[in-house]
Design a protein around this motif. Structure first.
Motif, PDB file in Angstrom:
ATOM      1  N   PRO A  58       0.834  -1.203   0.000  1.00  0.00           N
ATOM      2  CA  PRO A  58       0.000   0.000   0.000  1.00  0.00           C
ATOM      3  C   PRO A  58       0.866   1.249   0.000  1.00  0.00           C
ATOM      4  O   PRO A  58       1.974   1.248   0.528  1.00  0.00           O
ATOM      5  N   SER A  59       0.344   2.282  -0.622  1.00  0.00           N
ATOM      6  CA  SER A  59       1.059   3.542  -0.709  1.00  0.00           C
ATOM      7  C   SER A  59       0.103   4.669  -0.370  1.00  0.00           C
ATOM      8  O   SER A  59      -1.092   4.583  -0.670  1.00  0.00           O
ATOM      9  N   TYR A  60       0.635   5.732   0.248  1.00  0.00           N
ATOM     10  CA  TYR A  60      -0.197   6.842   0.699  1.00  0.00           C
ATOM     11  C   TYR A  60       0.445   8.175   0.335  1.00  0.00           C
ATOM     12  O   TYR A  60       1.669   8.276   0.234  1.00  0.00           O
ATOM     13  N   SER A  61      -0.398   9.173   0.213  1.00  0.00           N
ATOM     14  CA  SER A  61       0.140  10.514   0.058  1.00  0.00           C
ATOM     15  C   SER A  61       0.749  10.933   1.389  1.00  0.00           C
ATOM     16  O   SER A  61       0.387  10.417   2.454  1.00  0.00           O
ATOM     17  N   ALA A  62       1.656  11.869   1.327  1.00  0.00           N
ATOM     18  CA  ALA A  62       2.326  12.318   2.542  1.00  0.00           C
ATOM     19  C   ALA A  62       1.330  12.892   3.539  1.00  0.00           C
ATOM     20  O   ALA A  62       1.508  12.767   4.755  1.00  0.00           O
ATOM     21  N   ASP A  63       0.268  13.493   3.026  1.00  0.00           N
ATOM     22  CA  ASP A  63      -0.701  14.157   3.895  1.00  0.00           C
ATOM     23  C   ASP A  63      -1.468  13.181   4.775  1.00  0.00           C
ATOM     24  O   ASP A  63      -1.873  13.521   5.886  1.00  0.00           O
ATOM     25  N   VAL A  64      -1.662  11.966   4.308  1.00  0.00           N
ATOM     26  CA  VAL A  64      -2.504  11.024   5.050  1.00  0.00           C
ATOM     27  C   VAL A  64      -1.729   9.858   5.644  1.00  0.00           C
ATOM     28  O   VAL A  64      -2.279   9.074   6.423  1.00  0.00           O
ATOM     29  N   ARG A  65      -0.466   9.740   5.284  1.00  0.00           N
ATOM     30  CA  ARG A  65       0.331   8.608   5.752  1.00  0.00           C
ATOM     31  C   ARG A  65       0.369   8.592   7.274  1.00  0.00           C
ATOM     32  O   ARG A  65       0.620   9.596   7.922  1.00  0.00           O
ATOM     33  N   GLY A  66       0.089   7.424   7.828  1.00  0.00           N
ATOM     34  CA  GLY A  66       0.064   7.270   9.276  1.00  0.00           C
ATOM     35  C   GLY A  66      -1.322   7.450   9.882  1.00  0.00           C
ATOM     36  O   GLY A  66      -1.545   7.085  11.036  1.00  0.00           O
ATOM     37  N   ARG A  67      -2.228   8.019   9.112  1.00  0.00           N
ATOM     38  CA  ARG A  67      -3.593   8.211   9.624  1.00  0.00           C
ATOM     39  C   ARG A  67      -4.630   7.436   8.813  1.00  0.00           C
ATOM     40  O   ARG A  67      -5.661   7.032   9.342  1.00  0.00           O
ATOM     41  N   PHE A  68      -4.375   7.239   7.537  1.00  0.00           N
ATOM     42  CA  PHE A  68      -5.294   6.508   6.668  1.00  0.00           C
ATOM     43  C   PHE A  68      -4.719   5.129   6.381  1.00  0.00           C
ATOM     44  O   PHE A  68      -3.502   4.931   6.359  1.00  0.00           O
ATOM     45  N   SER A  69      -5.636   4.190   6.121  1.00  0.00           N
ATOM     46  CA  SER A  69      -5.206   2.833   5.791  1.00  0.00           C
ATOM     47  C   SER A  69      -6.103   2.267   4.696  1.00  0.00           C
ATOM     48  O   SER A  69      -7.330   2.283   4.830  1.00  0.00           O
ATOM     49  N   ILE A  70      -5.486   1.770   3.646  1.00  0.00           N
ATOM     50  CA  ILE A  70      -6.239   1.158   2.553  1.00  0.00           C
ATOM     51  C   ILE A  70      -6.135  -0.358   2.674  1.00  0.00           C
ATOM     52  O   ILE A  70      -5.076  -0.898   3.028  1.00  0.00           O
ATOM     53  N   SER A  71      -7.224  -1.030   2.399  1.00  0.00           N
ATOM     54  CA  SER A  71      -7.240  -2.489   2.440  1.00  0.00           C
ATOM     55  C   SER A  71      -8.260  -2.988   1.434  1.00  0.00           C
ATOM     56  O   SER A  71      -9.052  -2.210   0.902  1.00  0.00           O
ATOM     57  N   ARG A  72      -8.246  -4.279   1.203  1.00  0.00           N
ATOM     58  CA  ARG A  72      -9.201  -4.846   0.258  1.00  0.00           C
ATOM     59  C   ARG A  72      -9.601  -6.237   0.697  1.00  0.00           C
ATOM     60  O   ARG A  72      -8.841  -6.945   1.368  1.00  0.00           O
ATOM     61  N   ASP A  73     -10.796  -6.611   0.299  1.00  0.00           N
ATOM     62  CA  ASP A  73     -11.310  -7.959   0.531  1.00  0.00           C
ATOM     63  C   ASP A  73     -11.729  -8.484  -0.833  1.00  0.00           C
ATOM     64  O   ASP A  73     -12.800  -8.135  -1.338  1.00  0.00           O
ATOM     65  N   ASN A  74     -10.883  -9.284  -1.423  1.00  0.00           N
ATOM     66  CA  ASN A  74     -11.168  -9.760  -2.780  1.00  0.00           C
ATOM     67  C   ASN A  74     -12.360 -10.709  -2.815  1.00  0.00           C
ATOM     68  O   ASN A  74     -13.024 -10.819  -3.843  1.00  0.00           O
ATOM     69  N   ALA A  75     -12.635 -11.365  -1.724  1.00  0.00           N
ATOM     70  CA  ALA A  75     -13.799 -12.254  -1.679  1.00  0.00           C
ATOM     71  C   ALA A  75     -15.094 -11.444  -1.719  1.00  0.00           C
ATOM     72  O   ALA A  75     -16.116 -11.932  -2.201  1.00  0.00           O
ATOM     73  N   GLU A  76     -15.023 -10.218  -1.204  1.00  0.00           N
ATOM     74  CA  GLU A  76     -16.195  -9.339  -1.180  1.00  0.00           C
ATOM     75  C   GLU A  76     -16.159  -8.282  -2.279  1.00  0.00           C
ATOM     76  O   GLU A  76     -17.043  -7.434  -2.356  1.00  0.00           O
TER      77      GLU A  76
END
Length: 126
Positions: A58-76
């Protein structure tokens, strides 16, 4: 044709948390890299976060890094954006995007994605 539908936006106060979801139709979701972008009023759309098809790197913009988290559920067939310690500057329309075919653009660029949802509004009051 794959369609992306975002949900989870709303009005929150600064410091609150919010989780956005992006549901994708289609059987090949698990092969797509996915990204989140946002566009504030009067500003250009900007990169927020992205995730590879497997959920790695996962990669984040500097503005949100450490506060935002991206994830995925491929089954859903769903990708998420967990947003913590929200700031008023996060007020924007948030868009989910999918890359379903190869491009030379990197995953932090809009040009890398060929499918977009309609967006969901996030408003953070200070």
């Amino acid at each position: 044709q794959v369609q992306l539908v975002e949900s989870g936006g709303g009005l929150v106060q600064a410091g609150d948390s919010l989780t956005l979801s992006c549901a994708a139709s289609g059987r090949t979701f698990s092969t797509y890299a996915m990204g989140w972008f946002r566009q504030a009023p009067g500003k250009e759309r900007e990169f927020v976060a992205r995730i590879t098809w497997s959920g790695g790197s996962p990669s984040y913009s500097a503005d949100v890094r450490g506060r935002f988290s991206i994830s995925r559920d491929n089954a859903e067939n769903t990708v998420y954006l967990q947003m913590n310690r929200l700031k008023s500057e996060a007020t924007a329309r948030y868009y989910c995007a999918a890359r379903t075919r190869f491009t030379y653009a990197n995953l932090e660029q809009e040009a890398s994605y060929n499918l977009w949802g309609q967006g969901t509004q996030v408003t953070v009051s200070s």
